[in-house]
Scaffold this active site. Structure first.
Site, PDB file in Angstrom:
ATOM      1  NE  ARG A  91      -3.935   1.504   2.541  1.00  0.00           N
ATOM      2  CZ  ARG A  91      -3.632   2.493   3.357  1.00  0.00           C
ATOM      3  NH1 ARG A  91      -2.530   2.473   4.047  1.00  0.00           N
ATOM      4  NH2 ARG A  91      -4.459   3.507   3.507  1.00  0.00           N
ATOM      5  CG  ASP A 151     -17.004   5.818   3.058  1.00  0.00           C
ATOM      6  OD1 ASP A 151     -16.370   4.768   3.046  1.00  0.00           O
ATOM      7  OD2 ASP A 151     -16.618   6.846   2.462  1.00  0.00           O
ATOM      8  NE  ARG A 154     -20.205   2.574  -1.244  1.00  0.00           N
ATOM      9  CZ  ARG A 154     -18.931   2.515  -1.570  1.00  0.00           C
ATOM     10  NH1 ARG A 154     -17.987   2.588  -0.633  1.00  0.00           N
ATOM     11  NH2 ARG A 154     -18.566   2.373  -2.828  1.00  0.00           N
ATOM     12  CG  HIS A 178     -12.719   6.564   1.420  1.00  0.00           C
ATOM     13  ND1 HIS A 178     -14.004   6.090   1.384  1.00  0.00           N
ATOM     14  CD2 HIS A 178     -12.153   6.176   0.247  1.00  0.00           C
ATOM     15  CE1 HIS A 178     -14.202   5.456   0.247  1.00  0.00           C
ATOM     16  NE2 HIS A 178     -13.096   5.487  -0.463  1.00  0.00           N
TER      17      HIS A 178
HETATM   18  P1  NAD Z   1      -8.818   4.497 -13.962  1.00  0.00           P
HETATM   19  O1  NAD Z   1      -7.578   3.678 -14.106  1.00  0.00           O
HETATM   20  O2  NAD Z   1     -10.048   4.111 -14.728  1.00  0.00           O
HETATM   21  O3  NAD Z   1      -8.482   6.021 -14.352  1.00  0.00           O
HETATM   22  C1  NAD Z   1      -7.320   6.686 -13.937  1.00  0.00           C
HETATM   23  C2  NAD Z   1      -7.028   7.750 -14.958  1.00  0.00           C
HETATM   24  O4  NAD Z   1      -5.918   8.515 -14.467  1.00  0.00           O
HETATM   25  C3  NAD Z   1      -6.622   7.194 -16.337  1.00  0.00           C
HETATM   26  O5  NAD Z   1      -7.400   7.797 -17.349  1.00  0.00           O
HETATM   27  C4  NAD Z   1      -5.151   7.586 -16.431  1.00  0.00           C
HETATM   28  O6  NAD Z   1      -4.729   7.823 -17.783  1.00  0.00           O
HETATM   29  C5  NAD Z   1      -5.098   8.843 -15.588  1.00  0.00           C
HETATM   30  N1  NAD Z   1      -3.753   9.182 -15.140  1.00  0.00           N
HETATM   31  C6  NAD Z   1      -2.799   8.364 -14.631  1.00  0.00           C
HETATM   32  N2  NAD Z   1      -1.661   9.049 -14.371  1.00  0.00           N
HETATM   33  C7  NAD Z   1      -1.916  10.347 -14.709  1.00  0.00           C
HETATM   34  C8  NAD Z   1      -1.141  11.526 -14.672  1.00  0.00           C
HETATM   35  N3  NAD Z   1       0.129  11.535 -14.247  1.00  0.00           N
HETATM   36  N4  NAD Z   1      -1.705  12.674 -15.104  1.00  0.00           N
HETATM   37  C9  NAD Z   1      -2.990  12.696 -15.563  1.00  0.00           C
HETATM   38  N5  NAD Z   1      -3.760  11.593 -15.624  1.00  0.00           N
HETATM   39  C10 NAD Z   1      -3.238  10.436 -15.203  1.00  0.00           C
HETATM   40  O7  NAD Z   1      -9.120   4.553 -12.408  1.00  0.00           O
HETATM   41  P2  NAD Z   1     -10.537   4.910 -11.727  1.00  0.00           P
HETATM   42  O8  NAD Z   1     -11.314   3.661 -11.527  1.00  0.00           O
HETATM   43  O9  NAD Z   1     -11.132   6.046 -12.471  1.00  0.00           O
HETATM   44  O10 NAD Z   1     -10.052   5.378 -10.273  1.00  0.00           O
HETATM   45  C11 NAD Z   1      -9.374   6.607 -10.081  1.00  0.00           C
HETATM   46  C12 NAD Z   1      -9.035   6.820  -8.621  1.00  0.00           C
HETATM   47  O11 NAD Z   1     -10.231   7.016  -7.868  1.00  0.00           O
HETATM   48  C13 NAD Z   1      -8.343   5.611  -7.969  1.00  0.00           C
HETATM   49  O12 NAD Z   1      -7.310   6.068  -7.116  1.00  0.00           O
HETATM   50  C14 NAD Z   1      -9.463   4.961  -7.156  1.00  0.00           C
HETATM   51  O13 NAD Z   1      -8.971   4.208  -6.072  1.00  0.00           O
HETATM   52  C15 NAD Z   1     -10.196   6.202  -6.701  1.00  0.00           C
HETATM   53  N6  NAD Z   1     -11.546   5.998  -6.175  1.00  0.00           N
HETATM   54  C16 NAD Z   1     -11.888   6.761  -5.113  1.00  0.00           C
HETATM   55  C17 NAD Z   1     -13.115   6.622  -4.503  1.00  0.00           C
HETATM   56  C18 NAD Z   1     -13.450   7.483  -3.315  1.00  0.00           C
HETATM   57  O14 NAD Z   1     -14.473   7.285  -2.624  1.00  0.00           O
HETATM   58  N7  NAD Z   1     -12.644   8.466  -3.014  1.00  0.00           N
HETATM   59  C19 NAD Z   1     -14.049   5.687  -5.005  1.00  0.00           C
HETATM   60  C20 NAD Z   1     -13.683   4.931  -6.118  1.00  0.00           C
HETATM   61  C21 NAD Z   1     -12.420   5.089  -6.684  1.00  0.00           C
END
Ligand code: NAD
Length: 317
Positions: A91, A151, A154, A178
């Site tokens: 992690r 959360d 939910r 979170h």
């Molecule tokens: P994803 O892989 O579908 O999308 C990530 C995007 O980031 C891609 O389009 C990628 O090209 C882009 N990216 C990567 N490096 C980059 C950079 N240096 N500059 C600009 N763009 C860049 O992932 P996702 O499913 O959309 O998830 C995105 C994030 O959201 C993850 O960290 C995930 O854990 C998080 N998330 C958070 C919550 C929450 O409650 N906060 C919930 C779900 C997911």
């Protein structure tokens, strides 16, 4: 006539980013949306796809693929960019790689002259929000994360199902990280103005609510993301709607109470750590953190969660 446009710059056009963008379009939240991604082609394709829905939208919106210089006049920069965990990666190593991703984003955003508010969704969201604050040098009130907003939604949904009450009339929060150390302060949970714990004591003619069922619901909330990821690899619609709700509170200068990641400055006996807490959100970002009268046991749970977040942050920068 209003001439200043409400402008959002979205960085990271993956599943989460685009669920958010789709929701912004459907709820008519802003006038201009710029899509930024390291994968420019993807951002361009997404902009085209959304634009093709404009003829069916409630109002017009300017949507285009752009660059960091376009952040100059944005009201909000929303970061959903991130890298996925590699098999066998710890992690902390993932956190370090995401911190590098954020360095490549925050520097050009601030160099553009951006003077608005940062909203972060990338996980681990509380630590990434703190990193955003450190890298940008912005006042902490202008840097917030989605925190436990999802959360909390939910929790309200599950309580609504259990109690047969509209979730919008359930007032209960998930607080802290979170993630695994989050918790529900049940002493603060209400149905309309009635404390939920009071409903656990059966009154004549009333259905009794069980404490065990409430704990089960809290466990279900904590495990929801794992369950969805097992079933469909990622979660994105719920977070897209949570980010939209926060965006509305900022752009509409609403003073709404939402559980976002915010910096604590003495509230709950914590300082400097960023955690999910109920906050008043308006056009200036986090106007203030609401301090709830937690029980001794709940206060201990909150400190333990903050300790986890503090340790994660110390390992990264
Ligand atoms: P994803 O892989 O579908 O999308 C990530 C995007 O980031 C891609 O389009 C990628 O090209 C882009 N990216 C990567 N490096 C980059 C950079 N240096 N500059 C600009 N763009 C860049 O992932 P996702 O499913 O959309 O998830 C995105 C994030 O959201 C993850 O960290 C995930 O854990 C998080 N998330 C958070 C919550 C929450 O409650 N906060 C919930 C779900 C997911």
């Amino acid at each position: 006539m209003r001439v200043d446009k409400r402008k959002v710059a979205l960085v990271g056009c993956g599943l989460v980013g685009m669920s958010y963008a789709y929701c912004l379009l459907n709820q008519t939240v802003c006038d201009e949306l710029v899509l930024i991604d390291v994968n420019k082609q993807r951002a361009m394709g997404e902009a085209m796809d959304l634009n093709h829905g404009l003829a069916f939208a409630a109002s017009n919106m300017e949507i285009y693929q752009g660059d960091y210089k376009d952040c100059i006049d944005a009201d909000l920069v929303v970061i959903c960019a991130g890298v996925a965990q590699k098999p066998g990666e710890s992690r902390l190593d993932l956190l370090k790689r995401n911190a590098e991703v954020f360095r490549s984003i925050i520097d050009p955003v601030t160099r553009s002259g951006f003077n608005g508010i940062f909203l972060v969704a990338t996980n681990p969201v509380d630590v990434m929000t703190r990193i955003t604050c450190a890298l940008s040098g912005f006042n902490a009130g202008r840097v917030l994360g989605s925190g436990t907003a999802l959360d909390t939604a939910r929790l309200r949904y599950l309580l609504g199902q259990y109690l047969h009450v509209d979730p919008r009339n359930v007032h209960a929060y998930v607080m802290g990280e979170h993630g695994d150390s989050e918790f529900v302060p049940w002493s603060q949970a209400m149905v309309a103005t009635r404390p939920i714990l009071e409903l656990c004591h059966k009154a004549p003619g009333e259905e009794s609510i069980s404490r065990e069922k409430l704990s089960e619901i809290a466990d279900q909330v904590r495990g929801a993301a794992y369950q969805i990821i097992d079933a469909k690899q990622a979660t994105y619609y719920g977070i897209g709607m949570a980010l939209t709700r926060i965006t509305k509170a900022v752009l509409g200068d609403e003073n709404s109470v939402l559980t976002v990641t915010a910096m604590l400055r003495g509230e709950y006996g914590q300082r400097d750590v960023f955690a999910g807490v109920p906050c008043v959100i308006n056009g200036s970002g986090v106007r203030r953190v609401l301090e709830l009268p937690l029980t001794e046991e709940e206060a201990k749970q909150f400190s333990a969660s903050c300790q986890t977040l503090q340790e994660s942050f110390e390992g990264v920068l």
